[in-house]
Design an enzyme around this catalytic site. Structure first.
Site, PDB file in Angstrom:
ATOM      1  N   ARG A   1      -9.884   0.106   8.569  1.00 51.35           N
ATOM      2  CA  ARG A   1      -9.457  -1.251   8.893  1.00 51.35           C
ATOM      3  C   ARG A   1     -10.567  -2.044   9.564  1.00 51.35           C
ATOM      4  NH1 ARG A   1      -3.598   0.215   9.154  1.00 51.35           N
ATOM      5  NH2 ARG A   1      -2.389  -1.705   9.291  1.00 51.35           N
TER       6      ARG A   1
ATOM      7  N   ARG B   1      -0.808  -9.406  13.546  1.00 51.93           N
ATOM      8  CA  ARG B   1      -1.373  -8.402  12.631  1.00 51.93           C
ATOM      9  C   ARG B   1      -2.088  -9.071  11.455  1.00 51.93           C
ATOM     10  NH1 ARG B   1       3.922  -5.634  11.362  1.00 51.93           N
ATOM     11  NH2 ARG B   1       2.784  -4.277   9.935  1.00 51.93           N
TER      12      ARG B   1
ATOM     13  N   ARG C   1      11.320  -1.332  12.177  1.00 49.45           N
ATOM     14  CA  ARG C   1       9.982  -1.085  12.723  1.00 49.45           C
ATOM     15  C   ARG C   1       9.673  -2.100  13.809  1.00 49.45           C
ATOM     16  NH1 ARG C   1       4.853   0.120   8.809  1.00 49.45           N
ATOM     17  NH2 ARG C   1       3.776  -1.118  10.368  1.00 49.45           N
TER      18      ARG C   1
ATOM     19  N   LYS D   1       0.825  -1.218   0.000  1.00 46.99           N
ATOM     20  CA  LYS D   1       0.000   0.000   0.000  1.00 46.99           C
ATOM     21  C   LYS D   1       0.859   1.268   0.000  1.00 46.99           C
ATOM     22  CE  LYS D   1      -2.294  -1.002   3.887  1.00 46.99           C
ATOM     23  NZ  LYS D   1      -1.714  -2.291   4.275  1.00 46.99           N
TER      24      LYS D   1
ATOM     25  N   ARG E   1      11.409  -6.125   5.757  1.00 45.97           N
ATOM     26  CA  ARG E   1      11.229  -4.712   6.111  1.00 45.97           C
ATOM     27  C   ARG E   1      11.691  -4.465   7.551  1.00 45.97           C
ATOM     28  NH1 ARG E   1       5.318  -2.096   5.610  1.00 45.97           N
ATOM     29  NH2 ARG E   1       5.040  -2.950   7.686  1.00 45.97           N
TER      30      ARG E   1
HETATM   31  P1  AMP Z   1       0.412   0.328   9.261  1.00 48.81           P
HETATM   32  O1  AMP Z   1       1.603   1.213   9.161  1.00 48.81           O
HETATM   33  O2  AMP Z   1      -0.757   0.803   8.412  1.00 48.81           O
HETATM   34  O3  AMP Z   1       0.729  -1.117   9.038  1.00 48.81           O
HETATM   35  O4  AMP Z   1      -0.110   0.457  10.776  1.00 48.81           O
HETATM   36  C1  AMP Z   1       0.693   0.046  11.871  1.00 48.81           C
HETATM   37  C2  AMP Z   1      -0.175  -0.147  13.101  1.00 48.81           C
HETATM   38  O5  AMP Z   1      -0.838   1.099  13.426  1.00 48.81           O
HETATM   39  C3  AMP Z   1      -1.317  -1.153  12.963  1.00 48.81           C
HETATM   40  O6  AMP Z   1      -0.865  -2.473  13.193  1.00 48.81           O
HETATM   41  C4  AMP Z   1      -2.283  -0.661  14.035  1.00 48.81           C
HETATM   42  O7  AMP Z   1      -1.847  -1.017  15.328  1.00 48.81           O
HETATM   43  C5  AMP Z   1      -2.147   0.856  13.914  1.00 48.81           C
HETATM   44  N1  AMP Z   1      -3.122   1.405  12.945  1.00 48.81           N
HETATM   45  C6  AMP Z   1      -2.841   1.992  11.743  1.00 48.81           C
HETATM   46  N2  AMP Z   1      -3.965   2.352  11.112  1.00 48.81           N
HETATM   47  C7  AMP Z   1      -4.988   1.976  11.918  1.00 48.81           C
HETATM   48  C8  AMP Z   1      -6.410   2.046  11.799  1.00 48.81           C
HETATM   49  N3  AMP Z   1      -7.001   2.552  10.718  1.00 48.81           N
HETATM   50  N4  AMP Z   1      -7.146   1.564  12.833  1.00 48.81           N
HETATM   51  C9  AMP Z   1      -6.569   1.050  13.921  1.00 48.81           C
HETATM   52  N5  AMP Z   1      -5.250   0.919  14.076  1.00 48.81           N
HETATM   53  C10 AMP Z   1      -4.454   1.378  13.086  1.00 48.81           C
END
Ligand code: AMP
Length: 190
Positions: A90, A146, A135, A14, A129
């Protein structure tokens, strides 16, 4: 206005595809993960709350995310050509809230683009990654959580967006440029 939801499991590409869409179409971009990581870096209250959920591989509560999203969206002003929503929604309540928030402003999501990538490949990409970016949630145990959260809470959105009539499926495995060409076809048909 081309408001686009870029959708897929963690590691589906993404962020990479968003960067290319920003460069080609001048779209604005909201990555909720980036917003949260920034809050953590700045040591804010929100960051402290978010860190616990993120490190556990869980989602931040919907109410919190929805407020953040609306304020970032409004920071782009009224005249933007479109926003890429990356990592949001999400959950189904988040998708409903997004629809409502946009409708209140006379806007809507024009297309949802699903990047479909098999699970073994996601695991491989995320472990790599993790080694490169450090990260904290890209370790095997948290990745598994996740991916479980994705299957239970997030993937039902595919059906939700099909019912909205704006779901677009893209094979997210293979050449980056072929995937981006497929993304462009969707955008140019809006
Ligand atoms: P990402 O970078 O999009 O993979 O997000 C990393 C982490 O941030 C996720 O595993 C969630 O813990 C949190 N997070 C990001 N976006 C959301 C969302 N829309 N709703 C809830 N938690 C989120």
């Amino acid at each position: 206005m081309r408001n686009i939801v870029i959708f897929g499991a963690p590691g589906s590409g993404k962020g990479t595809q968003s960067d290319k869409m920003i460069a080609k179409y001048g779209l604005k971009h909201i990555s909720t993960g980036d917003v949260l990581r920034n809050e953590i870096k700045n040591g804010t209250e929100l960051g402290k709350t978010a860190k616990e959920f993120i490190d556990n591989g869980q989602l931040i509560p919907d109410e919190l995310m929805i407020d953040i999203l609306a304020s970032v969206y409004d920071s782009f002003g009224k005249e933007h050509g479109g926003v890429i929503f990356d990592g949001f929604p999400r959950t189904i309540p988040q998708a409903e809230a997004l629809k409502k928030m946009l409708a209140e402003r006379g806007h809507k999501v024009a297309a949802m683009i699903e990047l479909d990538v098999p699970e073994e490949e996601l695991m491989k990409r995320l472990l790599l990654r993790g080694q490169q970016s450090g990260r904290s949630d890209d370790n095997e145990e948290t990745i598994k959580k996740r991916l479980g959260v994705y299957h239970h809470q997030t993937s039902p959105l595919i059906e939700w967006y099909k019912q909205e009539g704006i779901h677009n499926h893209i094979d997210g495995l293979g050449e980056l440029e072929r995937i981006f060409a497929d993304v462009c076809t969707v955008i140019e048909n809006i």
